[in-house]
Design an enzyme around this catalytic site. Structure first.
Site, PDB file in Angstrom:
ATOM      1  N   THR A   1      -2.115   5.141  -4.926  1.00  0.00           N
ATOM      2  CA  THR A   1      -2.341   6.565  -5.200  1.00  0.00           C
ATOM      3  C   THR A   1      -1.966   7.471  -4.027  1.00  0.00           C
ATOM      4  OG1 THR A   1      -4.619   6.353  -4.459  1.00  0.00           O
ATOM      5  CG2 THR A   1      -4.213   6.113  -6.825  1.00  0.00           C
ATOM      6  N   ASP A   2      -2.005   6.924  -2.792  1.00  0.00           N
ATOM      7  CA  ASP A   2      -1.864   7.806  -1.630  1.00  0.00           C
ATOM      8  C   ASP A   2      -0.559   8.596  -1.619  1.00  0.00           C
ATOM      9  OD1 ASP A   2      -4.335   7.129  -0.754  1.00  0.00           O
ATOM     10  OD2 ASP A   2      -3.669   5.651   0.733  1.00  0.00           O
TER      11      ASP A   2
ATOM     12  N   ASP B   1       0.910  -1.136   0.000  1.00  0.00           N
ATOM     13  CA  ASP B   1       0.000   0.000   0.000  1.00  0.00           C
ATOM     14  C   ASP B   1       0.950   1.185   0.000  1.00  0.00           C
ATOM     15  OD1 ASP B   1      -1.486   2.253   1.169  1.00  0.00           O
ATOM     16  OD2 ASP B   1      -3.074   0.779   1.440  1.00  0.00           O
ATOM     17  N   SER B   2       0.706   2.193  -0.826  1.00  0.00           N
ATOM     18  CA  SER B   2       1.723   3.243  -0.968  1.00  0.00           C
ATOM     19  C   SER B   2       1.937   4.042   0.307  1.00  0.00           C
ATOM     20  CB  SER B   2       1.403   4.158  -2.146  1.00  0.00           C
ATOM     21  OG  SER B   2       0.314   4.985  -1.851  1.00  0.00           O
ATOM     22  N   SER B   3       1.009   3.944   1.244  1.00  0.00           N
ATOM     23  CA  SER B   3       1.210   4.625   2.530  1.00  0.00           C
ATOM     24  C   SER B   3       2.426   4.053   3.262  1.00  0.00           C
ATOM     25  CB  SER B   3      -0.013   4.464   3.425  1.00  0.00           C
ATOM     26  OG  SER B   3      -1.151   4.869   2.729  1.00  0.00           O
TER      27      SER B   3
HETATM   28  N1  LIG Z   1      -5.921   4.009  -4.574  1.00  0.00           N
HETATM   29  C1  LIG Z   1      -4.886   3.560  -3.909  1.00  0.00           C
HETATM   30  O1  LIG Z   1      -4.002   3.004  -4.508  1.00  0.00           O
HETATM   31  C2  LIG Z   1      -4.832   3.802  -2.420  1.00  0.00           C
HETATM   32  C3  LIG Z   1      -3.970   2.840  -1.645  1.00  0.00           C
HETATM   33  N2  LIG Z   1      -4.149   3.022  -0.255  1.00  0.00           N
HETATM   34  C4  LIG Z   1      -2.486   3.043  -1.940  1.00  0.00           C
HETATM   35  O2  LIG Z   1      -2.035   4.148  -1.987  1.00  0.00           O
HETATM   36  O3  LIG Z   1      -1.764   2.084  -2.085  1.00  0.00           O
END
Ligand SMILES: NC(=O)C[C@H](N)C(=O)O
EC number: 3.5.1.1
Length: 653
Positions: free
Chosen positions: A182-183, A150-152
């Site tokens: 996306t994060d 997860d990019s977080s």
């Molecule tokens: N839409 C996403 O990819 C969000 C996800 N929590 C991430 O950043 O890995």
């Protein structure tokens, strides 16, 4: 039946070479290719014709396999997630590629199966279905990361890994797609845009809001368009594709939690807008101004932080924040760069940090606009403390740029400050770099051709400017080339065969003009419709100065060139064309490369009694003269059997 002169002549020579080889094998007879001076001259003249025919033939042959290769790094994110037993989304290992292989809009299985019969087809590639906008096929390979995140959970460790992976395969692919959560995608894209110095290929980051495994997902669309952009359009930057727009990576922000249009670049126009067509904003694409290879600076400083000013912020918060080991702070101020002027305690702490050598950079908390030359007392005071302007940089860009600049330990404090306020990757708006537009010509075009629509006017202007630019190149008119580029002509414009301005300039051979184009954004990686890179054009012209110049700018031989390079090497060795050998060497060809019967260029030159080539090859560093062919014969064995004493002596030395 041969119906092609090139292959007739080639095979004649092959017969001669193999006859020599066969004689050696069967009865050890000395077979002598006695060449009189006249014969040699005729042979050389014929070989030059053959070489140029071969160049053409290679172009035609590669037409059928007009492909671009894209490497996809799948790092994690929602795009590949599934719900676990607790009902939350987590990345799913080992499922992504299999799923994609079953998606007709992402993989042309029928075409892929047809290719299976080809000996050199790498089955691990997927093939994008034909796209009407492109006259090339995109072949892509997906590399799934060992730990999908997860990019977080990403840090600078992952930024470095992603950029090192791209660098490792930089020469083997035409472009790159990074599938990412996306994060924190804007942070990663910004960081990587700085770490790559003089990038010449596209790196497109994308992801999705809904997993691609679900029936309603933005994942497939984002992925397909990113592949097309990375492989088929010329956007040599680190970018983000999301919700039908391509943005410069270091200008992006995640602006929506739920919307499919999750990203925006508030202070910079999109580079591409995707609707029925791909509308590329060529003028907005960042252009290099130096002749240098792509280089990865795989280091980032961790000693940076983002400090957001708020109305009752206490000076102790600022003091604690700016403590060692912090070396750089991005200060998010109000409006056009203001912090409260009635808070001496706050100023004192900021000034103290600057005095200790901390770089403090001022950006705005507003979504759009820039920190400007102080308009208010509140802004003047902060500039006086030694805080520098970050103009219209996003927080993500300012922070990662600071981290990149601070990791350049070879720079002085002043040089680091200088770099922070300079536009190095298109991350800030530098008003002094606006191109001179000559509207007189554009206006005249609009009036005389009665063009009403702005889109049509851009199209026509582009065509006219490109034609004038090509005309200037053809007439060696360096002044006109400069003028046309200043007026906004596209330095990477191409003609109907897909030959770019750079290809044409190389054919013309005017070195100062070529240099000027390279310093003004000409891309050395763009191929003609037949797959010919500028480097191959320069090899075909045996223009050593230009080959060197292109190499300096990062040009390289590609996988797709392997066959034609092998053929050129072989023909040059067998025909005695030392100049071509030298062109290939400078371009980076392996002079020890052997063919299917393990004949190296040296074997071939020996078997054809080409003492000039033998002498040339032996003078090259790293030449391996002891390599045996399939039957165990080294070049010296061949020379001894053929009884060419001159060559024997050379090989024995
Ligand atoms: N839409 C996403 O990819 C969000 C996800 N929590 C991430 O950043 O890995």
């Amino acid at each position: 039946m041969q119906n092609n002169n090139v292959f007739e002549s080639n095979s004649e020579m092959e017969v001669r070479e193999s006859q020599n080889g066969a004689n050696l094998l069967k009865n050890g007879h000395e077979s002598k290719c006695v060449s009189t001076k006249i014969e040699t001259k005729v042979k050389k003249a014929r070989s030059y014709v053959e070489l140029s025919l071969l160049n053409m033939a290679n172009s035609v042959k590669s037409f059928g396999v007009n492909q671009r290769r894209v490497l996809v790094l799948y790092t994690g994110g929602t795009i590949g997630m599934v719900k676990n037993k607790d009902g939350v989304l987590i990345p799913q290992k080992g499922a992504f590629e299999n799923l994609i292989r079953g998606y007709p809009q992402l993989h042309d299985n029928m075409f892929w199966r047809q290719r299976l019969s080809e000996a050199d087809f790498d089955t691990s590639f997927l093939v994008l279905p034909e796209v009407k906008e492109l006259d090339v096929r995109i072949f892509y390979k997906i590399v799934e990361y060992e730990t999908l995140l997860d990019s977080s959970n990403m840090t600078e460790v992952e930024w470095i890994k992603i950029s090192e992976d791209i660098m490792k395969y930089y020469e083997q692919y035409d472009g790159f797609v990074v599938l990412h959560g996306t994060d924190t995608l804007s942070y990663t894209a910004s960081a990587i845009s700085f770490m790559f110095e003089n990038i010449g290929k596209a790196v497109v980051f994308t992801g999705s809001q809904i997993p691609i495994f679900e029936p309603r997902s933005d994942g497939a669309d984002n992925f397909v368009s990113s592949l097309i952009i990375a492989g088929g359009l010329n956007i040599p930057e680190v970018t983000v594709y999301f919700g039908s727009k391509l943005f410069r990576g270091n200008r992006t922000r995640k602006v929506s939690v739920n919307n499919f249009y999750a990203f925006d670049s508030p202070n910079c126009v999109p580079l591409v807008e995707v609707g029925i067509d791909f509308e590329v904003n060529k003028k907005a694409i960042f252009k290099p101004t130096v002749i240098e290879k792509c280089h990865l600076h795989a280091k980032m400083s961790k000693n940076v932080g983002l400090l957001r000013i708020f109305p009752s912020i206490s000076s102790s918060v600022i003091k604690a924040f700016c403590q060692q080991p912090i070396e750089g702070v991005v200060l998010e101020s109000y409006g056009a760069g203001n912090i409260p002027s009635n808070r001496d305690d706050v100023f004192k702490e900021i000034a103290a940090a600057v005095a200790r050598g901390v770089i403090v950079i001022n950006i705005t908390q507003c979504a759009t606009g820039s920190v400007v030359t102080p308009m208010y007392e509140t802004g003047r005071l902060i500039a006086e403390c030694g805080v520098i302007s970050g103009y219209d940089m996003t927080p993500e860009a300012a922070l990662t740029k600071l981290s990149y600049v601070l990791s350049k330990t070879e720079l002085t404090y002043q040089q680091k400050v200088e770099m922070m306020v300079t536009n190095i990757r298109g991350e800030l708006t530098n008003t002094s770099s606006i191109a001179i537009e000559d509207n007189i010509l554009v206006d005249a075009l609009a009036t005389s051709l009665n063009i009403q629509s702005p889109k049509k006017l851009i199209e026509v202007t582009d065509k006219v400017f490109s034609a004038l630019l090509l005309y200037a190149i053809e007439h060696d008119d360096a002044r006109a080339v400069k003028k046309m580029l200043d007026m906004g002509a596209d330095v990477n414009a191409e003609n109907s065969e897909g030959k770019t301005v750079l290809h044409e300039a190389i054919l013309k051979g005017n070195v100062p003009i070529i240099e000027y184009l390279l310093k003004n954004g000409a891309n050395v990686h763009l191929k003609t419709r037949c797959g010919e890179t500028p480097l191959l054009t320069a090899i075909h012209k045996d223009d050593h100065t230009v080959i060197n110049l292109l190499k300096q700018c990062g040009a390289h031989l590609t996988n797709a060139d392997a066959k034609s390079v092998a053929e050129m090497l072989s023909l040059a060795a067998r025909s005695g064309i030392v100049n071509r050998m030298e062109s290939l060497r400078i371009a980076g060809a392996d002079l020890n490369a052997s063919d299917e019967i393990k004949h190296t260029p040296l074997h071939k030159a020996v078997l054809c009694n080409n003492s000039d080539v033998v002498r040339y090859l032996l003078a090259q560093e790293g030449i391996q003269k002891e390599l045996p062919d399939v039957l165990g014969f080294t070049p010296l064995d061949c020379a001894i059997k053929l009884g060419n004493h001159n060559i024997i002596n050379m090989l024995k030395q």
